[in-house]
Design a protein around this motif. Structure first.
Motif, PDB file in Angstrom:
ATOM      1  N   PRO A 214       0.829  -1.192   0.026  1.00  9.63           N
ATOM      2  CA  PRO A 214      -0.002  -0.072   0.104  1.00  9.63           C
ATOM      3  C   PRO A 214       0.719   1.199  -0.079  1.00  9.63           C
ATOM      4  CG  PRO A 214      -0.900  -1.546   1.662  1.00  9.63           C
ATOM      5  CD  PRO A 214       0.553  -1.979   1.096  1.00  9.63           C
ATOM      6  N   LEU A 215       0.309   2.455  -0.504  1.00  6.60           N
ATOM      7  CA  LEU A 215       0.990   3.519  -0.819  1.00  6.60           C
ATOM      8  C   LEU A 215       1.817   3.859   0.573  1.00  6.60           C
ATOM      9  CD1 LEU A 215       2.012   5.617  -2.601  1.00  6.60           C
ATOM     10  CD2 LEU A 215      -0.134   7.124  -1.834  1.00  6.60           C
ATOM     11  N   LEU A 216       1.252   3.925   1.883  1.00  4.72           N
ATOM     12  CA  LEU A 216       1.731   4.685   3.004  1.00  4.72           C
ATOM     13  C   LEU A 216       2.993   3.983   3.509  1.00  4.72           C
ATOM     14  CD1 LEU A 216       1.939   6.338   5.366  1.00  4.72           C
ATOM     15  CD2 LEU A 216       0.422   4.855   6.637  1.00  4.72           C
ATOM     16  N   PRO A 217       3.030   2.468   3.606  1.00  3.79           N
ATOM     17  CA  PRO A 217       4.139   1.652   3.894  1.00  3.79           C
ATOM     18  C   PRO A 217       4.957   1.732   2.934  1.00  3.79           C
ATOM     19  CG  PRO A 217       2.410   0.333   3.571  1.00  3.79           C
ATOM     20  CD  PRO A 217       1.821   1.449   3.710  1.00  3.79           C
ATOM     21  N   MET A 219       6.084   4.347   0.778  1.00  6.06           N
ATOM     22  CA  MET A 219       6.615   5.489   0.791  1.00  6.06           C
ATOM     23  C   MET A 219       7.442   5.379   2.121  1.00  6.06           C
ATOM     24  SD  MET A 219       5.878   6.999  -1.970  1.00  6.06           S
ATOM     25  CE  MET A 219       6.523   8.581  -1.787  1.00  6.06           C
ATOM     26  N   THR A 220       7.029   4.899   3.094  1.00  7.66           N
ATOM     27  CA  THR A 220       7.608   4.982   4.483  1.00  7.66           C
ATOM     28  C   THR A 220       8.957   4.257   4.339  1.00  7.66           C
ATOM     29  OG1 THR A 220       5.558   5.139   5.558  1.00  7.66           O
ATOM     30  CG2 THR A 220       7.521   4.573   7.128  1.00  7.66           C
ATOM     31  N   LEU A 385       9.515   7.694  11.851  1.00  5.86           N
ATOM     32  CA  LEU A 385       8.773   6.474  10.709  1.00  5.86           C
ATOM     33  C   LEU A 385       8.918   5.209  11.382  1.00  5.86           C
ATOM     34  CD1 LEU A 385      10.510   7.924   7.600  1.00  5.86           C
ATOM     35  CD2 LEU A 385       8.254   8.419   8.357  1.00  5.86           C
ATOM     36  N   VAL A 388       5.565   2.684  11.602  1.00  2.46           N
ATOM     37  CA  VAL A 388       5.190   1.968  10.210  1.00  2.46           C
ATOM     38  C   VAL A 388       5.935   1.097  10.043  1.00  2.46           C
ATOM     39  CG1 VAL A 388       4.469   2.528   7.755  1.00  2.46           C
ATOM     40  CG2 VAL A 388       3.899   4.142   9.750  1.00  2.46           C
TER      41      VAL A 388
END
Length: 398
Positions: A214-217, A219-220, A385, A388
């Motif tokens: 998914p986008l959030l993890p 990018m993290t 960070l 995440v």
């Protein structure tokens, strides 16, 4: 080899296959460790030789790690080829670097960086997906090999002699050629699990299809890779210069050795530390300690030579577990996927940007302590960070 097979009694042929898979990777990481950190112990001499400012010297890191960015972007598509051709390209860059001017040296460093980006990315993926049950341990051992190379770099430089840099680059080029030849022994024609436990073949095949995140993890993890490599290379690259300027009696090569030996020892202890604390807790603890150490480097105006050595050693030690744990957390979610290259490429961007910004801040404020605020801020962001990064995958099984 038993420690690499916890709870598993693999046949001898499987162990031989695993050694053929990982042996060349470990040797490559040793050589890559030398090349990755060489600008640190070389930097004071290069600044004096070319009569350049810190902001200009920072562009040498940028050229190297921009090359690593390009190499990492394509590495995951052909793992063995990435090691083979990456080693050859780095050998070519090393063979030509010593005879170039400051401006043209950026081209050679870029070529070395491309080779390092492809090889290091491929090696991490191979070690992190060949035996999923021992992923974190294998990655820690892999980074131990890299740490041995980092330690060997200033030693090799001293053996070659400060006035004979060409000999240093010639030996390094030869080592890359040997690494390229060794990589031909790697067999990745079938799935990576074929050389490991047959009982895990199903889970290994599932690992290969787990991307994209998914986008959030996603990018993290990209941001964390960016920050870690930037922090490590800012400290490893600039601490020798900081030490020499603060206490001229200190030698840049020795500061580099202390830093990388400390990191090596930390990675040797990763397995034991994980057993005592657990991976997420160890990850956060190391970042907290690193922030404290970097803050002291920035705020202590009158620091003794012993104080610099102590903080250098502690900085390397606390950095040590962070990268193998970060890669382990990531591969636990992504598996061996052909699009992992951009994630590893983000690490190269950090290696290009943060050391350069460190040099710019040092020149702007006429004080290298001000420049060291940059890696300190990077460590703070890594801690932010961590929630995440250390979260468990949503689907733990099949």
């Amino acid at each position: 080899m038993q420690q690499l097979h916890p709870g598993v009694t693999a046949p001898d042929e499987d162990r031989i296959a695993l050694f053929r898979m990982l042996g060349p990777v470990f040797f490559y990481f040793f050589v890559a460790g030398i090349a990755t950190v060489m600008l640190g112990p070389l930097l004071p001499a290069l600044i004096q030789h070319w009569q350049i400012q810190d902001s200009q010297a920072g562009t040498l890191f940028t050229a190297d790690f921009l090359g690593q960015l390009c190499g990492a972007w394509i590495a995951a598509r052909n793992l063995r080829g990435s090691l083979l051709y990456g080693s050859a390209l780095s050998a070519l860059g090393c063979a030509t670097l010593s005879s170039l001017s400051f401006g043209n040296a950026h081209i050679a460093l870029f070529c070395i960086g491309v080779g390092l980006g492809t090889g290091l990315t491929a090696g991490n993926i191979i070690a992190g997906t060949t035996l999923p049950s021992a992923r974190a341990r294998l990655l820690a051992i892999l980074n131990v090999a890299w740490g041995l190379g980092a330690i060997a770099c200033p030693l090799l430089l001293r053996i070659a002699g400060a006035g004979d840099i060409r000999r240093f680059f010639f030996v390094l080029a030869i080592l890359f050629v040997i690494a390229s030849l060794f990589s031909t022994a790697i067999k990745i024609s079938s799935s990576s699990s074929d050389s490991a436990e047959t009982s895990q073949s199903t889970s290994s095949s599932q690992l290969k299809q787990r991307m994209p995140l998914p986008l959030l993890p996603l990018m993290t993890f990209a941001a964390a890779m960016f920050l870690y490599v930037g922090v490590e290379n800012s400290l490893g690259g600039w601490l020798p210069t900081y030490a020499v300027r603060t206490h001229p009696s200190l030698q840049a090569s020795f500061i580099a050795i202390y830093f990388w030996v400390a990191e090596l020892v930390g990675r040797l202890l990763v397995a034991a530390l994980m057993f005592l604390l657990g991976e997420p807790a160890l990850y956060r603890l190391c970042l907290v300690l690193l922030i404290i150490i970097e803050t002291l480097l920035c705020v202590l105006v009158h620091i003794s030579a012993g104080g610099i050595l102590t903080l250098t050693i502690l900085g390397g030690f606390t950095l040590a577990p962070v990268f193998p744990l970060l890669v382990s957390f990531m591969l636990a979610r992504t598996g061996n996927h052909k699009r992992l290259g951009p994630l590893f490429a983000s690490a190269s961007v950090g290696g290009a940007v943060l050391p350069w910004i460190t040099g710019v801040c040092s020149t702007q404020f006429h004080n290298l302590r001000a420049g060291l605020v940059v890696p300190a801020a990077g460590a703070v962001l890594l801690l932010i960070l961590s929630g995440v990064i250390t979260a468990k995958p949503i689907t733990s099984r099949g």
